[in-house]
Design a protein around this motif. Structure first.
Motif, PDB file in Angstrom:
ATOM      1  N   UNK A  67       0.837  -1.202   0.000  1.00 32.96           N
ATOM      2  CA  UNK A  67       0.000   0.000   0.000  1.00 32.96           C
ATOM      3  C   UNK A  67       0.870   1.249   0.000  1.00 32.96           C
ATOM      4  N   UNK A  68       1.987   1.204   0.718  1.00 35.47           N
ATOM      5  CA  UNK A  68       2.901   2.335   0.728  1.00 35.47           C
ATOM      6  C   UNK A  68       3.451   2.641  -0.639  1.00 35.47           C
ATOM      7  N   UNK A  69       3.725   1.603  -1.435  1.00 32.24           N
ATOM      8  CA  UNK A  69       4.209   1.833  -2.792  1.00 32.24           C
ATOM      9  C   UNK A  69       3.189   2.639  -3.603  1.00 32.24           C
ATOM     10  N   UNK A  70       1.907   2.310  -3.408  1.00 30.46           N
ATOM     11  CA  UNK A  70       0.856   2.966  -4.186  1.00 30.46           C
ATOM     12  C   UNK A  70       0.527   4.353  -3.652  1.00 30.46           C
ATOM     13  N   UNK A  71       0.541   4.504  -2.314  1.00 30.13           N
ATOM     14  CA  UNK A  71       0.083   5.748  -1.703  1.00 30.13           C
ATOM     15  C   UNK A  71       1.197   6.749  -1.418  1.00 30.13           C
ATOM     16  N   UNK A  72       2.455   6.293  -1.402  1.00 23.93           N
ATOM     17  CA  UNK A  72       3.587   7.176  -1.132  1.00 23.93           C
ATOM     18  C   UNK A  72       4.640   7.050  -2.236  1.00 23.93           C
ATOM     19  N   UNK A  73       4.290   7.444  -3.456  1.00 20.17           N
ATOM     20  CA  UNK A  73       5.244   7.282  -4.567  1.00 20.17           C
ATOM     21  C   UNK A  73       6.520   8.096  -4.381  1.00 20.17           C
ATOM     22  N   UNK A  74       6.456   9.163  -3.596  1.00 18.54           N
ATOM     23  CA  UNK A  74       7.667   9.941  -3.354  1.00 18.54           C
ATOM     24  C   UNK A  74       8.663   9.198  -2.472  1.00 18.54           C
ATOM     25  N   UNK A  75       8.159   8.302  -1.641  1.00 16.14           N
ATOM     26  CA  UNK A  75       9.030   7.507  -0.767  1.00 16.14           C
ATOM     27  C   UNK A  75       9.468   6.219  -1.443  1.00 16.14           C
ATOM     28  N   UNK A  76       8.595   5.645  -2.265  1.00 13.40           N
ATOM     29  CA  UNK A  76       8.886   4.405  -2.954  1.00 13.40           C
ATOM     30  C   UNK A  76       8.682   4.593  -4.467  1.00 13.40           C
TER      31      UNK A  76
END
Length: 249
Positions: free
Chosen positions: A7-16
């Motif tokens: 979910x982080x990949x999808x919701x935090x593209x600046x981080x991942x």
């Protein structure tokens, strides 16, 4: 944990961020390099062949990848899942004190090497997890004079980024091993990296080895690994058909 990371990949593209490739002319200066050598192992011929197949396949995903503060490196975002459908095969995997077959087995040699390169090139380490086991080599003691980083899809990752500028990864498979290098858009002075001498202690009847990783004056990590005896057999040679890991069990 896996769902949270995906979910982080999808919701935090600046981080991942998704990896991007850059040309060699964008980063012409050699910053750090090393070789994962081909040498005799106790894995058995089948698992060793699988290990090198997996290393080569994963390395193709790394070649030419650009890394910057705005686009940090992520092992799993770059390499992707190690599935049979993508061509990965059974290679040597260390589990429960045994050398066992696992699809994608052997790629931790690659994450170890990438962590080493990142340290020596002065990168900021955003995420790194040490292995949890170390081999007891008897009178010689545990060998922990190198750095390591384990990975497990998708939530145990290796992530890093340069403080400034651009870095470019390059990989080459040759007869003597897998050659890895980081090149930069400007010259970078190599950083000295040291691993402390192993300190063995007994905790609740179990032996552990403690080491410290330092880059220059800065402590990067403190590792605590369970000491185990080096396996003398593997799934190529053990003939233990009652084992739950055996293909015919």
């Amino acid at each position: 944990m896996a769902a949270k990371r995906l979910a982080g990949w999808a919701l935090q593209p600046e981080r991942y961020p998704e990896p991007t490739r850059v040309g060699a002319d964008a980063a012409p200066h050699l910053v750090a390099q090393l070789v994962i050598p081909r040498r005799a192992s106790s894995f058995g011929p089948k698992l060793e062949r699988g290990r090198w197949h997996n290393l080569g396949l994963a390395a193709t995903a790394l070649d030419g990848v650009g890394i910057s503060a705005a686009s940090p490196f992520s092992f799993w975002r770059t390499v992707g899942r190690l599935s049979a459908g993508r061509g990965f095969v059974e290679g040597a995997h260390f589990e429960g004190g045994c050398i066992v077959p696992a699809v994608g087995g052997g790629v931790c040699s690659l994450s170890d090497a990438l962590f080493d390169l990142a340290l020596r090139s002065g990168c900021t380490i955003l995420e790194r997890h040490g292995h949890t086991l170390a081999v007891d080599r008897g009178p010689k003691g545990p060998r922990r004079k190198r750095v390591d980083a384990t990975v497990k899809w998708p939530y145990v990752d290796l992530r890093f980024a340069p403080a400034r500028g651009l870095l470019r990864l390059s990989t080459r498979s040759r007869k003597d091993g897998l050659h890895l290098a980081l090149h930069g858009d400007a010259p970078v002075e190599a950083w000295p990296v040291e691993v402390s001498e192993p300190q063995i202690c007994v905790e609740a009847g179990q032996r552990y080895v403690h080491t410290t990783i330092r880059r220059g004056p800065t402590t990067i990590g403190r590792d605590r690994k369970k000491l185990i005896v080096m396996p003398t057999r593997n799934c190529d040679t053990c003939q233990e058909h009652s084992c739950g890991r055996h293909r015919g069990a």
